[in-house]
Design a protein around this motif. Structure first.
Motif, PDB file in Angstrom:
ATOM      1  N   GLY A   1       0.789  -1.218   0.000  1.00  0.00           N
ATOM      2  CA  GLY A   1       0.000   0.000   0.000  1.00  0.00           C
ATOM      3  C   GLY A   1       0.824   1.272   0.000  1.00  0.00           C
ATOM      4  N   TRP A   2       0.114   2.380  -0.009  1.00  0.00           N
ATOM      5  CA  TRP A   2       0.692   3.716   0.112  1.00  0.00           C
ATOM      6  C   TRP A   2       0.118   4.327   1.379  1.00  0.00           C
ATOM      7  CZ3 TRP A   2       4.331   6.971  -0.863  1.00  0.00           C
ATOM      8  CH2 TRP A   2       4.117   8.350  -0.835  1.00  0.00           C
ATOM      9  N   HIS A   3       0.991   4.538   2.380  1.00  0.00           N
ATOM     10  CA  HIS A   3       0.532   4.932   3.715  1.00  0.00           C
ATOM     11  C   HIS A   3      -0.556   3.981   4.213  1.00  0.00           C
ATOM     12  CE1 HIS A   3       2.965   8.525   3.830  1.00  0.00           C
ATOM     13  NE2 HIS A   3       2.496   8.900   2.658  1.00  0.00           N
ATOM     14  N   GLY A   4      -0.379   2.701   3.884  1.00  0.00           N
ATOM     15  CA  GLY A   4      -1.292   1.670   4.365  1.00  0.00           C
ATOM     16  C   GLY A   4      -2.510   1.428   3.511  1.00  0.00           C
ATOM     17  N   ASN A   5      -2.743   2.243   2.474  1.00  0.00           N
ATOM     18  CA  ASN A   5      -3.932   2.120   1.631  1.00  0.00           C
ATOM     19  C   ASN A   5      -3.636   1.329   0.364  1.00  0.00           C
ATOM     20  OD1 ASN A   5      -5.839   4.161   3.008  1.00  0.00           O
ATOM     21  ND2 ASN A   5      -3.976   5.366   2.682  1.00  0.00           N
ATOM     22  N   THR A   6      -4.551   0.436   0.016  1.00  0.00           N
ATOM     23  CA  THR A   6      -4.458  -0.224  -1.284  1.00  0.00           C
ATOM     24  C   THR A   6      -5.859  -0.559  -1.757  1.00  0.00           C
ATOM     25  OG1 THR A   6      -3.192  -1.852  -2.555  1.00  0.00           O
ATOM     26  CG2 THR A   6      -4.286  -2.657  -0.571  1.00  0.00           C
ATOM     27  N   ILE A   7      -5.943  -1.043  -2.989  1.00  0.00           N
ATOM     28  CA  ILE A   7      -7.226  -1.413  -3.599  1.00  0.00           C
ATOM     29  C   ILE A   7      -7.091  -2.822  -4.160  1.00  0.00           C
ATOM     30  CG2 ILE A   7      -8.852  -0.898  -5.468  1.00  0.00           C
ATOM     31  CD1 ILE A   7      -8.035   2.066  -5.176  1.00  0.00           C
TER      32      ILE A   7
END
Length: 237
Positions: free
Chosen positions: A76-82
Motif C-alpha cells: 500500500g501507500w501509507h497503508g492504503n491499497t485497492i
C-alpha cells in the motif's frame, strides 16, 4: 451494478490480539465485493511489509491487488491499497500525498468494470479534525484537476466521529455520503468511522456493515459495503 467495500484491517491484527492474515482473506471472501479499499494493510515500521502477501491474495481470493507500495514487500501507500476482482482492468493508478501532521496518503485507480470506467479512491484520514478537513479538500482538489471526469467512488476510514460536519461537509457538497452503519469498535460497533462516498451519477441500491463472526475477530473495524448502479445519462430535451 458494481459492489464495493472498505475495510480497515489493522495490519491483520485481530481483536483477540492474534495477527492472522488468513482470517482477513476469509472475510474478504464473505463480502464478495467487486472492488475493495483496504486501510492499514502494511506494517508500520521497518520495511513496511504488507500483512497480506500478494501470493496469498492471488491464490486464496477472487482478487488481485493494485500495487501502490514503494518498497518491494509493501503493498500500500501509507497503508492504503485497492483490491479488484480478477478480470477487472486497471486502466491507471497513482498515489496521492495528503497534508498532515503525520504521514497520510490516498490511492487512486481508474478501473474498467462491466463495460464502464470508474474512478476509485481509497483513503485513511487523520485523527485531528482540522487536518481531516484539509485532507478532504486535497482529495477533492485533485479530482477537480483531473482532465477526465469519471463516476467516482471514495472509500475508507474517515476517522470522523460525528455523523455530519467536519470533513463530511466537504465531501457532501458535490457527492453522496453513504453511512452504511456503525463499524467501530467491531466487538460493539457504535461509531460510523468507515464511509463510502460517490459522485452524483451513481445510485446506491443497498449498503451495510458486514458483521460476521470472523469480521468481529479479524480487526477492530468491521467492513462496510455498498451496491452501486451507474445512472443512465439523460436524453437531451
Amino acid at each position: 451494478m458494481v459492489s464495493v467495500a472498505s475495510y480497515n484491517i489493522r495490519k491483520s491484527l485481530g481483536t483477540d490480539r492474534r495477527r492472522q492474515p488468513d482470517r482477513i482473506l476469509e472475510v474478504l471472501g464473505e463480502i464478495d465485493a467487486d472492488i475493495v479499499a483496504l486501510q492499514e494493510v502494511d506494517r508500520r515500521f521497518g520495511q513496511r511489509t504488507s500483512s497480506l502477501s500478494v501470493e496469498n491474495i492471488l491464490n486464496h481470493t477472487a482478487y488481485e491487488p493494485v500495487r501502490f507500495g514503494t518498497r518491494p514487500t509493501s503493498l500500500g501507500w501509507h497503508g492504503n491499497t485497492i483490491l479488484v476482482r480478477k478480470g477487472i482492468e486497471v486502466v491507471t493508478h497513482r498515489r496521492l500525498t495528503l497534508p498532515a501532521l503525520e504521514p497520510r496518503g490516498a490511492v487512486l485507480a481508474d478501473l474498467r468494470v462491466n463495460g464502464a470506467t470508474l474512478r476509485v479512491i481509497g483513503l485513511h484520514l487523520g485523527l485531528v479534525g482540522l487536518w481531516r478537513s484539509r485532507q478532504a479538500r486535497a482529495v477533492l482538489d485533485h479530482l477537480h484537476k483531473l482532465e477526465e471526469r469519471l463516476p467516482t467512488i471514495i472509500m475508507g476510514d474517515l476517522n470522523q466521529w460525528t455523523t455530519e460536519g467536519g470533513c463530511l461537509a466537504h465531501f457532501a457538497e458535490h457527492h453522496h455520503v453513504i453511512a452504511p452503519g456503525p463499524s467501530f469498535h467491531s466487538s460493539r460497533p457504535i461509531l460510523s468511522l468507515d464511509r463510502i462516498i460517490t459522485s452524483l451519477d451513481l445510485d446506491v441500491e443497498a449498503a451495510g456493515v458486514h458483521m460476521s463472526a470472523q469480521a468481529k475477530l479479524g480487526s477492530d473495524h468491521l467492513p462496510v459495503w455498498a451496491r452501486l448502479k451507474l445512472r443512465a445519462p439523460q436524453e437531451p430535451r
